[in-house]
Scaffold this motif. Structure first.
Motif, PDB file in Angstrom:
ATOM      1  N   UNK A  30      -2.396 -11.297   9.760  1.00 32.18           N
ATOM      2  CA  UNK A  30      -2.688 -10.344   8.675  1.00 32.18           C
ATOM      3  C   UNK A  30      -1.441  -9.954   7.894  1.00 32.18           C
ATOM      4  N   UNK A  31      -0.548 -10.897   7.708  1.00 30.68           N
ATOM      5  CA  UNK A  31       0.698 -10.614   6.987  1.00 30.68           C
ATOM      6  C   UNK A  31       0.807 -11.414   5.696  1.00 30.68           C
ATOM      7  N   UNK A  32       0.432 -12.693   5.739  1.00 34.31           N
ATOM      8  CA  UNK A  32       0.724 -13.559   4.581  1.00 34.31           C
ATOM      9  C   UNK A  32      -0.347 -13.492   3.488  1.00 34.31           C
ATOM     10  N   UNK A  67       1.477   1.026  -2.462  1.00 34.95           N
ATOM     11  CA  UNK A  67       1.479  -0.242  -3.190  1.00 34.95           C
ATOM     12  C   UNK A  67       2.304  -1.345  -2.512  1.00 34.95           C
ATOM     13  N   UNK A  68       3.494  -1.041  -1.961  1.00 39.60           N
ATOM     14  CA  UNK A  68       4.245  -2.121  -1.317  1.00 39.60           C
ATOM     15  C   UNK A  68       3.540  -2.745  -0.110  1.00 39.60           C
ATOM     16  N   UNK A  69       2.481  -2.070   0.382  1.00 38.49           N
ATOM     17  CA  UNK A  69       1.753  -2.659   1.510  1.00 38.49           C
ATOM     18  C   UNK A  69       0.956  -3.898   1.095  1.00 38.49           C
ATOM     19  N   UNK A  70       0.748  -4.055  -0.214  1.00 43.05           N
ATOM     20  CA  UNK A  70      -0.089  -5.159  -0.719  1.00 43.05           C
ATOM     21  C   UNK A  70       0.510  -6.498  -0.294  1.00 43.05           C
ATOM     22  N   UNK A  71      -0.349  -7.388   0.244  1.00 43.62           N
ATOM     23  CA  UNK A  71       0.125  -8.728   0.634  1.00 43.62           C
ATOM     24  C   UNK A  71      -0.423  -9.794  -0.316  1.00 43.62           C
ATOM     25  N   UNK A  72      -0.978  -9.354  -1.449  1.00 43.65           N
ATOM     26  CA  UNK A  72      -1.465 -10.276  -2.479  1.00 43.65           C
ATOM     27  C   UNK A  72      -2.437 -11.310  -1.921  1.00 43.65           C
ATOM     28  N   UNK A 112     -12.396  -3.512  -0.139  1.00 48.22           N
ATOM     29  CA  UNK A 112     -12.028  -4.864   0.328  1.00 48.22           C
ATOM     30  C   UNK A 112     -10.590  -4.937   0.821  1.00 48.22           C
ATOM     31  N   UNK A 113      -9.734  -4.050   0.349  1.00 47.45           N
ATOM     32  CA  UNK A 113      -8.291  -4.184   0.624  1.00 47.45           C
ATOM     33  C   UNK A 113      -7.997  -4.043   2.123  1.00 47.45           C
ATOM     34  N   UNK A 114      -7.409  -5.068   2.745  1.00 47.41           N
ATOM     35  CA  UNK A 114      -7.123  -4.980   4.190  1.00 47.41           C
ATOM     36  C   UNK A 114      -5.903  -4.132   4.507  1.00 47.41           C
ATOM     37  N   UNK A 115      -5.177  -3.700   3.485  1.00 44.81           N
ATOM     38  CA  UNK A 115      -3.949  -2.947   3.729  1.00 44.81           C
ATOM     39  C   UNK A 115      -4.015  -1.520   3.202  1.00 44.81           C
ATOM     40  N   UNK A 116      -5.190  -1.075   2.837  1.00 45.40           N
ATOM     41  CA  UNK A 116      -5.382   0.308   2.389  1.00 45.40           C
ATOM     42  C   UNK A 116      -4.473   0.684   1.210  1.00 45.40           C
TER      43      UNK A 116
END
Ligand code: FES
Length: 326
Positions: free
Chosen positions: A64-66, A154-159, A221-225
């Protein structure tokens, strides 16, 4: 002594399509005995290794990182490496796996992310520093902890693109930047070191910001909140404050607010004029006639609601300047 891990017989219906060969997509069924906590990605990799080497999917970190393994599992855009098979079987009886939406399928579960990244490029995703105010020597940042706090999600976003896949506004208008690009835009607009705040807000609005429907599916849907829909709401508020209704979208927002204040309920016919002016009203006359024929009551001025004074109190509270810490 080792204990045998319990397994479940899971059914997977997997989307298969090779646009270079197939006339239409199809779903292929596979069954697999897996421990319930098995990630969908691991199950797919086992299917590929044990049953069908032609199954095509994208992944990398499996942690769940890339963001590579985003796909739709039982109709929801999510990361396959952190979605467990057991709960999906419990809820739906099977696991339907499909590629992300709003992007062309290259093969099976792999989509062409070019539009997603093109929209990201559109927001200039880098700091634009003001050359007149260089950073103090030896100080890496001039931001306070409070300022950093303003965009901490916002920086949590992994695109991964799950938000882009879930977004109905992207589906309706492929020119819409999408939730990820707008959440990233927010990060630069609120960064005090960035010199292009106003310009960023101005540039994104035509065909951008105001296309958002506020459905919040991106946030779900966002897995990183990261909560992109809330960041888009913040951008809209900033755009209204900065421009005070010089653009259709912000005029609509201001008009909507003023409109409801009058009778406690939306006066539909008036909203068109408030958003688009008299010229817009004339331009939409044909549509107005069609609406009137179908649903004439929609163009009538509604009665004032009971308790309008309470509505007025809400407006006054909103108009009051925010007090420190509130
Ligand atoms: S494989 Fe990297 S996020 Fe799932």
């Amino acid at each position: 002594m080792t204990t045998q891990e319990s397994t479940i017989a899971a059914t997977f219906d997997v989307y298969r399509f090779d646009p270079t060969k197939d006339a239409a997509p199809r779903y292929q069924r596979y069954t697999l005995d897996v421990p319930p906590h098995t990630p969908v990605l691991s199950a797919l990799l086992r299917i590929r290794a044990e049953q069908d080497p032609s199954l095509t999917l994208r992944y990398s970190c499996r942690s769940a990182i890339c963001g590579s393994c985003a796909m739709r599992v039982n109709s929801k855009s999510r990361l396959a490496c952190e979605t467990q098979v057991g709960p999906e079987i419990e809820r739906n009886g099977r696991v339907v796996v499909e590629p992300m939406r709003n992007q062309a399928v290259l093969r099976d579960l792999v989509v062409d992310q070019e539009p997603f990244w093109r929209q990201y490029d559109r927001i200039d995703p880098h700091l634009i520093l003001d050359p007149r105010h260089p950073m103090p020597e030896g100080v890496p940042t001039s931001m306070s902890p409070e300022q950093v706090e303003a965009f901490k999600e916002t920086p949590r976003c992994i695109a991964c693109g799950a938000c882009y896949s879930a977004c109905p506004a992207v589906e309706a208008d492929p020119g819409f930047p999408g939730p990820m690009a707008l959440a990233k835009l927010y990060r630069f607009v609120v960064d005090p070191r960035d010199s292009a705040h106003q310009d960023r807000l101005l540039r994104i609005q035509p065909g951008g910001l105001w296309t958002c429907l506020r459905c919040h599916l991106c946030t779900a849907a966002c897995p990183k909140d990261v909560r992109p829909s809330e960041r888009i709401r913040d951008l809209k508020e900033m755009a209204v404050r900065a421009q005070g209704g010089t653009e259709n979208g912000s005029r609509h927002a201001i008009g909507f607010k003023d409109n409801i204040r009058e009778r406690g309920v939306l006066i539909e016919a008036k909203l068109v004029r408030q958003t688009s002016g008299v010229a817009g009203l004339v331009g939409q006359a044909g549509q107005g006639v069609r609406i009137y024929r179908k649903k004439p009551e929609i163009l009538k001025t509604p009665r004032k609601i009971e308790g309008l004074d309470e509505v007025e109190q809400i407006y006054r509270a909103l108009d009051r300047p925010a007090e420190d810490g509130q």
